[in-house]
Design an enzyme around this catalytic site. Structure first.
Site, PDB file in Angstrom:
ATOM      1  N   PHE A   1       0.796  -1.231   0.000  1.00 51.84           N
ATOM      2  CA  PHE A   1       0.000   0.000   0.000  1.00 51.84           C
ATOM      3  C   PHE A   1       0.824   1.274   0.000  1.00 51.84           C
ATOM      4  CE2 PHE A   1       0.756  -0.445   4.602  1.00 51.84           C
ATOM      5  CZ  PHE A   1       1.061   0.862   4.964  1.00 51.84           C
TER       6      PHE A   1
ATOM      7  N   LYS B   1      -1.396  -8.098  -8.410  1.00 55.71           N
ATOM      8  CA  LYS B   1      -2.372  -8.059  -7.334  1.00 55.71           C
ATOM      9  C   LYS B   1      -2.085  -6.799  -6.514  1.00 55.71           C
ATOM     10  CE  LYS B   1      -4.086  -8.888  -3.103  1.00 55.71           C
ATOM     11  NZ  LYS B   1      -3.838  -7.936  -1.983  1.00 55.71           N
TER      12      LYS B   1
ATOM     13  N   CYS C   1       9.997   1.393   3.503  1.00 56.42           N
ATOM     14  CA  CYS C   1      10.990   0.473   4.050  1.00 56.42           C
ATOM     15  C   CYS C   1      12.390   1.070   4.075  1.00 56.42           C
ATOM     16  CB  CYS C   1      10.990  -0.835   3.268  1.00 56.42           C
ATOM     17  SG  CYS C   1      11.418  -0.654   1.530  1.00 56.42           S
TER      18      CYS C   1
ATOM     19  N   GLU D   1       9.761  -2.873  13.359  1.00 62.21           N
ATOM     20  CA  GLU D   1       9.397  -1.890  12.348  1.00 62.21           C
ATOM     21  C   GLU D   1       8.085  -1.226  12.758  1.00 62.21           C
ATOM     22  OE1 GLU D   1       9.389  -1.563   7.541  1.00 62.21           O
ATOM     23  OE2 GLU D   1       8.401  -3.313   8.395  1.00 62.21           O
TER      24      GLU D   1
END
Length: 485
Positions: free
Chosen positions: A150, A174, A282, A376
């Protein structure tokens, strides 16, 4: 709903599917219901795979010089539709419009690289013996799949779409069920650019489709970007089914700050790294490791953080669950003795009370055993750990199970090299807060930030999306035969 219910994109057209389940797609900016996403089944996936299989022979036999012409046109269409695509990215993801524009600009750069592939996959040829020639050729795999997250609704899909398709593959993508609109616009642009029907297909859904992609015998390779937990599952399931898989997971990026670092530049870089895209990337700075006396830099970092205002130059986090989770991390660190220097909890934007915002947060005196130091967070939060020596700082960085990125801020060249050589990460920065390589250099981490061989972008992607054919030819029988021929 602002938009009609989503449809799959199969064989060159948007197709309504019969679905017993739908997922609401809500804008993090203000809580607006944007659309509903139908949850496709394995049968819906199979329809897309069959369309891709049918398109593959003609597309893979098309010379690569002709295939990339589509992407020259696609690049032009990305430029032409930049504002429209950026607005959609911002609306469904919550990032600022300026950040969304930068995302589209990165899509353009990725596509530009793909147009150069004819010069990079020429193969090799050598006369290995008198009249005997050996040649290598890059050959497409077939139908491949890309499962995307996302946080970058257009950029991460463009990590895979231009390269995989230009190299001769047909693709099933996808999208994230949280941000599916942008990929649909990309499909329209690809069709307008002249991509043949069936070469690119979208199958919407949730984990059921992820599992079906890993299991489908007609899919040769799978790329995935998301959390480490899911990356492991996808990698294990796909490879168990004898597919190639490259699965990128999460990160805990450490920025090592030495006392001689340029204070203003360091503070600005770290603040931008921790808060860009609301920390939902990330490559975000997640842990700052101060080596020695860096209080002057911490003070400047706090000043920079206070200039970052939710709803102005800081976007929303993806949903209410993310906001709750991020704020729980902050509270837990505070309860465990850390000091909150800048507190982003309870952030709200006037007129957008249903939006999901977390303000920039700086947590000092964090110990390595705290969850904010190890896990994270995926929000605009940075934890500051204190050490006396560079080796202690490296021990903290090396102890992380992740390995996406690490940076060092210093004006000492030998110290920068010392850190770069010893940090356990795939991407290293020196005085750079977000050390993302630019094309043609590839993107990819180490350790539990990546599962599989190779990287997902740049030259390294060629090896993932193709297989190598070796041909040996001889036309001169008069030369006789020896051990080399």
């Amino acid at each position: 709903m602002k938009y009609d219910q989503l449809q799959n994109f199969v064989n060159g057209s948007f197709t309504q599917i019969a679905s017993d389940r739908t997922i609401p797609v809500i804008s993090p900016i203000d809580g607006t219901l944007l659309t509903a996403l139908p949850c496709s089944t394995a049968a819906d996936l199979d329809i897309a795979v069959q369309a891709a299989k049918k398109a593959f022979p003609a597309w893979s036999r098309t010379p690569i010089k002709e295939r990339v012409q589509v992407f020259f046109k696609y690049k032009f269409l990305l430029e032409k539709n930049l504002e429209t695509l950026a607005s959609m990215i911002s609306e469904e993801n919550g990032k600022t419009y300026a950040e969304a524009v930068q995302e589209v600009e990165k899509c353009i750069e990725l596509t530009e690289f793909a147009t150069s592939l004819p010069q990079l996959v020429t193969g090799e040829v050598l006369e290995v013996s008198s009249g005997v020639e050996c040649r290598t050729t890059h050959v497409a795999l077939g139908v491949v799949a890309s499962i995307v997250p996302f946080n970058f609704p257009a950029m991460v899909p463009n990590w895979t779409i231009p390269n995989a398709i230009a190299l001769g593959n047909c693709m099933i993508i996808k999208p994230s069920e949280k941000v599916p609109l942008s990929v649909g616009l990309l499909a329209s642009l690809l069709k307008e650019a002249g991509l043949p029907d069936g070469v690119f297909n979208i199958v919407n859904g949730d984990s059921e489709i992820v599992n079906a992609i890993c299991d489908h015998p007609g899919i040769a390779a799978v790329s995935f970007v998301g959390s480490t937990k899911v990356a492991k599952i996808v990698y294990q399931r796909a490879t168990h089914n004898l597919k190639r898989c490259l699965a990128l997971g999460g990160a805990k990026n450490h920025l090592l700050v030495l006392p001689d670092a340029k204070p203003d530049m360091t503070a600005q870089n770290i603040a931008a790294s921790m808060s860009g895209c609301a920390g939902q990337r990330c490559m975000a700075a997640s842990a700052m490791v101060g080596v020695g006396d860096v209080d002057h830099i911490v003070a400047l970092l706090c000043e920079e953080a206070r200039k970052i205002i939710p709803g102005k130059n800081l976007g929303a986090v993806i949903n209410k669950a993310a906001k709750t989770r991020i704020e729980q991390y902050i509270t837990e660190a505070e309860n465990n003795g850390a000091r909150i220097l800048v507190d982003g909890r309870g952030a709200a934007v006037p007129g957008k009370e249903n939006g999901t915002y977390v303000g920039p947060t700086i947590i000092d005196y964090v110990s390595p055993d705290m969850s904010v130091a190890k896990e994270e967070i995926f929000g605009p939060v940075i934890s500051i750990l204190r050490t006396s020596t560079i080796d202690e700082a490296l021990d903290i960085e090396n102890a992380s199970p992740y390995g996406n990125a690490a940076s060092v801020f210093t004006q000492n060249g030998s110290m920068a090299r010392y850190v770069a050589e010893r940090a356990s990460a795939g991407m290293i920065g020196v005085n750079v807060g977000v050390p993302v390589p630019r094309e043609p250099f590839s993107f990819g981490g180490w350790n539990e930030s990546k599962f599989g061989v190779g990287d997902i972008t740049g030259k390294s992607a060629i090896e993932f999306w193709t297989r190598l054919k070796k041909s040996t030819t001889k036309w001169n029988p008069e030369e006789g035969v020896n051990w080399m021929s």
